[in-house]
Design an enzyme around this catalytic site. Structure first.
Site, PDB file in Angstrom:
ATOM      1  N   HIS A 215       1.057  -1.370  -0.056  1.00  0.00           N
ATOM      2  CA  HIS A 215      -0.104   0.322   0.111  1.00  0.00           C
ATOM      3  C   HIS A 215       0.853   1.268  -0.108  1.00  0.00           C
ATOM      4  O   HIS A 215       0.701   2.245   1.000  1.00  0.00           O
ATOM      5  CB  HIS A 215      -0.897  -0.163   1.269  1.00  0.00           C
ATOM      6  CG  HIS A 215      -1.843  -0.495   0.901  1.00  0.00           C
ATOM      7  ND1 HIS A 215      -2.526  -1.904   1.775  1.00  0.00           N
ATOM      8  CD2 HIS A 215      -2.655  -1.510   0.041  1.00  0.00           C
ATOM      9  CE1 HIS A 215      -3.642  -2.358   1.835  1.00  0.00           C
ATOM     10  NE2 HIS A 215      -3.674  -2.405   0.934  1.00  0.00           N
TER      11      HIS A 215
ATOM     12  N   HIS B 123     -12.176  -9.106  -6.043  1.00  0.00           N
ATOM     13  CA  HIS B 123     -11.391  -7.675  -5.632  1.00  0.00           C
ATOM     14  C   HIS B 123     -10.301  -7.275  -6.153  1.00  0.00           C
ATOM     15  O   HIS B 123      -9.510  -8.071  -7.051  1.00  0.00           O
ATOM     16  CB  HIS B 123     -10.419  -7.826  -4.080  1.00  0.00           C
ATOM     17  CG  HIS B 123     -10.565  -6.871  -3.440  1.00  0.00           C
ATOM     18  ND1 HIS B 123     -10.648  -5.723  -3.931  1.00  0.00           N
ATOM     19  CD2 HIS B 123      -9.895  -6.684  -2.810  1.00  0.00           C
ATOM     20  CE1 HIS B 123     -10.271  -4.745  -3.411  1.00  0.00           C
ATOM     21  NE2 HIS B 123      -8.774  -5.516  -2.132  1.00  0.00           N
TER      22      HIS B 123
ATOM     23  N   GLU C 259      -8.559  -4.636  -6.620  1.00  0.00           N
ATOM     24  CA  GLU C 259      -7.375  -3.696  -5.744  1.00  0.00           C
ATOM     25  C   GLU C 259      -5.887  -4.998  -6.720  1.00  0.00           C
ATOM     26  O   GLU C 259      -6.198  -5.631  -7.061  1.00  0.00           O
ATOM     27  CB  GLU C 259      -6.765  -4.321  -4.194  1.00  0.00           C
ATOM     28  CG  GLU C 259      -5.882  -2.807  -3.840  1.00  0.00           C
ATOM     29  CD  GLU C 259      -5.943  -3.278  -2.371  1.00  0.00           C
ATOM     30  OE1 GLU C 259      -5.074  -2.542  -1.948  1.00  0.00           O
ATOM     31  OE2 GLU C 259      -6.808  -3.848  -1.728  1.00  0.00           O
TER      32      GLU C 259
ATOM     33  N   ASP D 299      -2.790  -6.104  -6.440  1.00  0.00           N
ATOM     34  CA  ASP D 299      -1.988  -6.944  -6.293  1.00  0.00           C
ATOM     35  C   ASP D 299      -2.780  -7.912  -6.649  1.00  0.00           C
ATOM     36  O   ASP D 299      -2.530  -9.185  -6.094  1.00  0.00           O
ATOM     37  CB  ASP D 299      -2.171  -6.668  -4.495  1.00  0.00           C
ATOM     38  CG  ASP D 299      -3.184  -6.875  -3.673  1.00  0.00           C
ATOM     39  OD1 ASP D 299      -4.120  -5.808  -4.266  1.00  0.00           O
ATOM     40  OD2 ASP D 299      -3.625  -7.269  -2.982  1.00  0.00           O
TER      41      ASP D 299
ATOM     42  N   HIS E 202     -11.872  -5.877   2.250  1.00  0.00           N
ATOM     43  CA  HIS E 202     -11.571  -4.498   2.667  1.00  0.00           C
ATOM     44  C   HIS E 202     -12.724  -2.934   2.040  1.00  0.00           C
ATOM     45  O   HIS E 202     -11.970  -2.053   1.931  1.00  0.00           O
ATOM     46  CB  HIS E 202     -10.591  -4.160   3.421  1.00  0.00           C
ATOM     47  CG  HIS E 202      -9.321  -3.816   2.538  1.00  0.00           C
ATOM     48  ND1 HIS E 202      -8.566  -2.767   1.875  1.00  0.00           N
ATOM     49  CD2 HIS E 202      -8.552  -5.123   1.626  1.00  0.00           C
ATOM     50  CE1 HIS E 202      -7.684  -3.185   1.637  1.00  0.00           C
ATOM     51  NE2 HIS E 202      -7.464  -3.880   0.950  1.00  0.00           N
TER      52      HIS E 202
ATOM     53  N   ASP F 164      -8.754 -11.516   0.870  1.00  0.00           N
ATOM     54  CA  ASP F 164      -8.420 -10.866   1.769  1.00  0.00           C
ATOM     55  C   ASP F 164      -8.288 -11.444   3.124  1.00  0.00           C
ATOM     56  O   ASP F 164      -7.920 -10.517   3.877  1.00  0.00           O
ATOM     57  CB  ASP F 164      -8.133  -8.800   1.585  1.00  0.00           C
ATOM     58  CG  ASP F 164      -7.124  -8.084   0.480  1.00  0.00           C
ATOM     59  OD1 ASP F 164      -6.428  -9.710   0.498  1.00  0.00           O
ATOM     60  OD2 ASP F 164      -7.955  -7.146   0.269  1.00  0.00           O
TER      61      ASP F 164
ATOM     62  N   TYR G 102      -1.847  -8.497   9.605  1.00  0.00           N
ATOM     63  CA  TYR G 102      -2.866  -8.683   8.219  1.00  0.00           C
ATOM     64  C   TYR G 102      -4.027  -7.445   9.473  1.00  0.00           C
ATOM     65  O   TYR G 102      -4.618  -6.607   8.790  1.00  0.00           O
ATOM     66  CB  TYR G 102      -2.717  -9.365   8.113  1.00  0.00           C
ATOM     67  CG  TYR G 102      -3.493  -9.341   6.349  1.00  0.00           C
ATOM     68  CD1 TYR G 102      -2.956  -8.950   5.663  1.00  0.00           C
ATOM     69  CD2 TYR G 102      -4.700  -9.297   6.344  1.00  0.00           C
ATOM     70  CE1 TYR G 102      -3.011  -9.567   3.786  1.00  0.00           C
ATOM     71  CE2 TYR G 102      -5.303  -8.719   4.919  1.00  0.00           C
ATOM     72  CZ  TYR G 102      -4.616  -8.894   3.698  1.00  0.00           C
ATOM     73  OH  TYR G 102      -5.170  -8.474   2.662  1.00  0.00           O
TER      74      TYR G 102
ATOM     75  N   HIS H 252      -3.340 -13.246   0.199  1.00  0.00           N
ATOM     76  CA  HIS H 252      -2.632 -13.602   0.456  1.00  0.00           C
ATOM     77  C   HIS H 252      -1.818 -14.583   1.899  1.00  0.00           C
ATOM     78  O   HIS H 252      -2.496 -15.020   2.571  1.00  0.00           O
ATOM     79  CB  HIS H 252      -2.656 -11.908   1.509  1.00  0.00           C
ATOM     80  CG  HIS H 252      -1.823 -10.861   0.559  1.00  0.00           C
ATOM     81  ND1 HIS H 252      -1.384 -10.648  -0.635  1.00  0.00           N
ATOM     82  CD2 HIS H 252      -2.922  -9.972  -0.293  1.00  0.00           C
ATOM     83  CE1 HIS H 252      -2.345  -9.814  -1.756  1.00  0.00           C
ATOM     84  NE2 HIS H 252      -2.636  -9.522  -1.292  1.00  0.00           N
TER      85      HIS H 252
END
Length: 396
Positions: free
Chosen positions: A23, A79, A81, A83, A145, A164, A192, A225
């Site tokens: 991030h 998701h 994002e 990554d 999130h 996540d 995390y 992750h």
């Protein structure tokens, strides 16, 4: 290494041993991370999530060794994002018409990142995708999130692909939770949770209760992750429920920065005062300028009370404390008490400023704090010791 999770599911992700910040520079990842992607082979072949952008070409190249890309029937984006979806653009160059299943917010997010109008299929909680012997059930997990987040559940194999949720930034050649150092694993899972999911505690609890109410058997949790929860996956669900429920331990944490060691000496003396009246309480001290901010957040999360300290500089507080206070505000800690302390030379605003900031962050202010002029002498340190003892009594 065998990346087959079951006869039908294969891990096709990327382990990133070198990752140290995430991030931007907001989150430290001292143990690296992984970008978990999963390939399901049934009567229909399904790819769940991809990899981070720096590894897009490597990811697609490796995926080609696993399957002819034209044989992928569906892509699931839990998701968007970067990554998780970073390799999507490289992949879609090869199979541009493949349907992408995601939430309505997922479409907005994917378009925002990649500026492409692919073949999107929007889904909501309870929608299913028949892939042959098994089905995929979609569960929206809004704000866990991001607004677009969802989980995907695979029947038959009883796997929850949780993105996540339940993840860790933790690189390991071992895919499963029972094959890694348990202390490391749980610390990274907690770190995390605190730094990413803690602002959404109420939503976490509600979403887990919603999933449990579906009465779906969960034999494995596959996050995006870190390692896969294969051995007793319920353990991390139970831990999340505890963390989400105003979690607190018998701990007091002091976070400070200091210019000429006056504030440091105050912190150490206050800590001794705390221990003088409560030997059972865990007391931890951190210099904010020398300690990883994300590790500090973990300790604050565990604490029933904190003390924040800073010297006064230019009628304000030291930069490292300002940064930590900003993080504390953003993470939305609940059910915690606080006070401030600090040394000063002539104006002495830091304690009042810290008290105001930490109250705005949602902490219950115990008292007006304590400050010391110049480098504290023996009388001042005696006051700090007594202050620590009184503080411990007030938060016991």
């Amino acid at each position: 290494m065998d990346y087959k999770i079951t006869d039908k599911v294969t891990w096709v992700g990327k382990i990133d041993w070198e990752l140290r910040m995430f991030h931007g520079n907001e989150l430290s990842t001292k143990k690296g991370s992984s970008y978990n992607s999963y390939l399901i082979r049934d009567q229909k072949n399904v790819l769940i999530d991809t990899s981070w952008l720096p590894y897009d070409k490597e990811y697609v190249s490796n995926l080609k060794k696993e399957i002819d890309l034209k044989d992928i029937d569906y892509i699931i984006v839990n998701h968007a994002e970067i990554d998780h979806s970073g390799a999507l653009k490289e992949l879609m160059r090869e199979i541009p018409d493949t349907p992408i299943y995601c939430t309505a917010n997922g479409v907005k997010s994917i378009k925002g990142h990649h500026h492409e109008d692919w073949n999107f299929v929007t889904v909501k909680t309870g929608d299913t995708l028949d892939i042959g012997e098994n089905k995929l059930i979609f569960i929206e997990a809004r704000m866990l999130h991001w607004p677009d987040t969802m989980f995907t559940y695979m029947t038959g194999e009883n796997i929850l692909f949780s993105n996540d949720g339940f993840g860790q930034h933790y690189a390991s050649e071992n895919l499963y939770n029972d094959a890694v150092d348990q202390e490391e694993l749980y610390y990274e899972a907690l770190k995390y949770y605190v730094n990413i999911l803690n602002p959404f505690n109420a939503i976490v609890k509600k979403k887990i209760e919603e999933i449990l109410a579906l009465n779906l058997p969960v034999d494995m949790i596959c996050p995006s992750h870190g390692v896969i929860w294969k051995d007793n996956p319920a353990q991390i669900i139970e831990q999340y429920m505890k963390w989400a429920d105003n979690y607190v331990e018998n701990q007091i944490t002091l976070v400070y920065d200091t210019m000429w060691n006056g504030t440091r000496r105050m912190a150490e003396t206050i800590a001794k005062g705390i221990k003088s009246v409560d030997d059972d309480v865990t007391v931890k001290l951190f210099n904010a300028a020398k300690t990883d901010k994300n590790d500090i957040m973990v300790e604050i999360f565990k604490s029933k009370a904190i003390l924040v300290g800073s010297s006064t500089i230019n009628k304000g507080i030291l930069v490292s404390m300002a940064a930590n206070i900003e993080m504390i505000k953003g993470l939305g800690f609940k059910n915690k008490k606080a006070a401030a302390f600090g040394s000063y030379g002539w104006s002495g605003e830091s304690v009042k400023l810290l008290t105001k900031e930490i109250e705005e962050a949602g902490f219950e202010i115990v008292d007006e704090g304590i400050r010391a002029l110049w480098n504290p002498d023996e009388d001042a340190l005696k006051e700090c010791y007594e202050y620590g003892a009184n503080f411990a009594k007030k938060v016991k």
